[in-house]
Design a protein around this motif. Structure first.
Motif, PDB file in Angstrom:
ATOM      1  N   ILE A 148       0.840  -1.199   0.000  1.00 50.38           N
ATOM      2  CA  ILE A 148       0.000   0.000   0.000  1.00 50.38           C
ATOM      3  C   ILE A 148       0.883   1.260   0.000  1.00 50.38           C
ATOM      4  O   ILE A 148       0.634   2.204  -0.751  1.00 50.38           O
ATOM      5  N   ILE A 149       1.924   1.235   0.812  1.00 52.21           N
ATOM      6  CA  ILE A 149       2.788   2.412   0.930  1.00 52.21           C
ATOM      7  C   ILE A 149       3.573   2.644  -0.376  1.00 52.21           C
ATOM      8  O   ILE A 149       3.746   3.786  -0.810  1.00 52.21           O
ATOM      9  N   LEU A 150       3.978   1.545  -1.041  1.00 54.14           N
ATOM     10  CA  LEU A 150       4.669   1.698  -2.336  1.00 54.14           C
ATOM     11  C   LEU A 150       3.731   2.289  -3.384  1.00 54.14           C
ATOM     12  O   LEU A 150       4.183   2.857  -4.373  1.00 54.14           O
ATOM     13  N   GLN A 151       2.419   2.154  -3.156  1.00 48.87           N
ATOM     14  CA  GLN A 151       1.451   2.732  -4.102  1.00 48.87           C
ATOM     15  C   GLN A 151       0.907   4.071  -3.605  1.00 48.87           C
ATOM     16  O   GLN A 151      -0.050   4.607  -4.141  1.00 48.87           O
ATOM     17  N   SER A 152       1.563   4.604  -2.580  1.00 52.55           N
ATOM     18  CA  SER A 152       1.137   5.905  -2.029  1.00 52.55           C
ATOM     19  C   SER A 152       2.284   6.918  -2.096  1.00 52.55           C
ATOM     20  O   SER A 152       2.252   7.929  -1.405  1.00 52.55           O
ATOM     21  N   GLY A 153       3.322   6.598  -2.889  1.00 57.01           N
ATOM     22  CA  GLY A 153       4.425   7.554  -3.042  1.00 57.01           C
ATOM     23  C   GLY A 153       5.802   6.984  -2.785  1.00 57.01           C
ATOM     24  O   GLY A 153       6.816   7.579  -3.170  1.00 57.01           O
ATOM     25  N   ALA A 154       5.903   5.809  -2.136  1.00 59.42           N
ATOM     26  CA  ALA A 154       7.221   5.278  -1.770  1.00 59.42           C
ATOM     27  C   ALA A 154       7.910   4.589  -2.954  1.00 59.42           C
ATOM     28  O   ALA A 154       7.248   4.143  -3.897  1.00 59.42           O
ATOM     29  N   ASN A 155       9.256   4.517  -2.887  1.00 60.14           N
ATOM     30  CA  ASN A 155      10.010   3.866  -3.976  1.00 60.14           C
ATOM     31  C   ASN A 155      11.246   3.100  -3.493  1.00 60.14           C
ATOM     32  O   ASN A 155      12.159   2.851  -4.273  1.00 60.14           O
ATOM     33  N   VAL A 156      11.274   2.757  -2.201  1.00 63.48           N
ATOM     34  CA  VAL A 156      12.405   2.009  -1.647  1.00 63.48           C
ATOM     35  C   VAL A 156      11.858   0.970  -0.661  1.00 63.48           C
ATOM     36  O   VAL A 156      10.888   1.253   0.043  1.00 63.48           O
ATOM     37  N   VAL A 157      12.492  -0.223  -0.617  1.00 61.88           N
ATOM     38  CA  VAL A 157      12.226  -1.163   0.493  1.00 61.88           C
ATOM     39  C   VAL A 157      13.562  -1.710   0.985  1.00 61.88           C
ATOM     40  O   VAL A 157      14.535  -1.756   0.252  1.00 61.88           O
ATOM     41  N   MET A 158      13.556  -2.120   2.246  1.00 63.71           N
ATOM     42  CA  MET A 158      14.811  -2.545   2.861  1.00 63.71           C
ATOM     43  C   MET A 158      14.719  -3.978   3.374  1.00 63.71           C
ATOM     44  O   MET A 158      14.378  -4.208   4.534  1.00 63.71           O
TER      45      MET A 158
END
Ligand code: SAH
Ligand code: SF4
Length: 333
Positions: free
Chosen positions: A266-276
């Protein structure tokens, strides 16, 4: 509308799908569809500080303390380099066993034996140490301001100072690091106004990377029994950060997964572009308990790495193949 009022209104809104769609569009236009994977290695849970919210605080006697050796950290770096990751994030409590000398050698070794970008997340150090790490090849530094409300900062940090924290951030910019910072959302006593101020603070500092996440209540701390941060406020916060800072590197952070199993999608589809993805060796990571219920504490580094990649691909996004350096100019005086 004045910026502050605009943010405040959105943070209070129940229906905010338009803001999320706008943020997702701005993300696509400015930083594209690629998601950057940063492998995070939690190399020591010793900490000299006593932050009230954190399970690694020195007064917490309930966790088993561990410290990876520099050789083991290097081996982990070499392993993830082979599996196509482009960044290692070295994170720990404020553990002074890792002296300037030890860390400089470690950073140099990682740079010699891998093609990884190196991010440090080891808390407050002196200017001299930050400079030595940078000279040794460190690319980025992650140090959250935690809350822009100075009074709240004081209440949560019995042995730290708000202005010291800001001074460290200023040094990191001066030294030419790509600087990541951010705050926790939903801290006890934090108001919606405070959260709105955090967004303005982020905009003002123009960080290269913004790492924010919900506060997760930890019963091994003095804040035991407090409430977790609210997911919809976290989601609105991320969308607003993307709207205010179009080119920023914006991770969907680990703590979000405590609130919902599909939080990071959900967060990647709300503006985010990185995961760790968490690449800490399995035998240690269950003891890196900043907060409870951390996901994948049982999985080995490479399983975590591919698990995260699959989650990203399932929502139709691509994995970046480059180092994913910041698109914002680096050095600032
Ligand atoms: N010691 C270093 C790095 C490890 S802590 C430092 O403090 O910078 C990394 C981050 O974990 C902190 O910046 C804080 O924002 C977050 N954190 C700690 N306790 C938390 C909790 N209970 N809930 C959510 N995030 C937490
Ligand atoms: Fe230590 Fe960082 Fe936790 Fe504070 S937030 S107690 S500095 S690990």
């Amino acid at each position: 509308m004045e910026k502050e009022t605009y943010i405040f209104e959105i943070l209070k809104k129940d229906d905010f799908s338009d803001i999320v769609a706008q943020a997702d569009h701005i993300r696509k236009e400015n930083v594209g569809d690629e998601v950057h994977l940063r492998g995070i290695c939690e190399f020591s849970n010793f900490c000299r500080r006593d932050c009230f919210y954190c399970g690694l605080r020195k007064s917490n006697k309930k966790i088993l303390r561990y410290r990876m050796s520099p050789e083991e950290i290097l081996q982990t770096a070499v392993l993830i380099d082979k599996h196509g990751l482009k960044t290692i994030v070295l994170q720990s409590g404020e553990d002074i066993w890792f002296t300037k000398k030890v860390l400089v050698k470690l950073i140099e070794d990682i740079k010699t034996h891998t093609d990884l970008a190196v991010t440090l997340s080891i808390g407050e150090r002196s200017f001299d140490e930050y400079k030595a790490f940078k000279d040794a090849g460190a690319d980025r530094y992650l140090l959250r301001f935690e809350t822009s409300n100075e009074n709240l900062f004081k209440k949560l940090h019995p042995d730290d100072d708000y202005h010291e924290r800001l001074k460290c951030l200023q040094w990191l910019f001066e030294l030419g690091y790509q600087v990541g910072s951010g705050s926790m959302i939903g801290l006890p006593e934090q108001t919606i106004e405070d959260i709105a101020d955090d967004i303005l603070f982020i905009k003002k500092w123009n960080f290269h990377m913004v790492g924010v996440g919900p506060y997760i209540s930890n019963n091994d701390t003095p804040l035991s029994g407090s409430k977790n941060g609210d997911f919809s406020i976290v989601q609105k916060f991320i969308a607003l950060v993307r709207i205010f800072c179009p080119k920023v590197l914006l991770p969907a952070t680990t703590a979000m997964d405590v609130l919902r199993f599909d939080a990071r999608e959900i967060i990647l589809q709300s503006g985010a572009n990185v995961v760790m993805p968490n690449i800490t060796p399995q035998r240690y990571k269950q003891n890196y308990r900043l907060y409870p219920d951390k996901q994948y504490t049982g999985e080995d580094p490479i399983t975590c790495r591919y698990y995260m990649e699959n989650r990203v691909k399932k929502i139709g996004r691509k994995i970046a193949k480059d180092h994913g350096h910041s698109l914002i100019s680096i050095r600032r005086k």
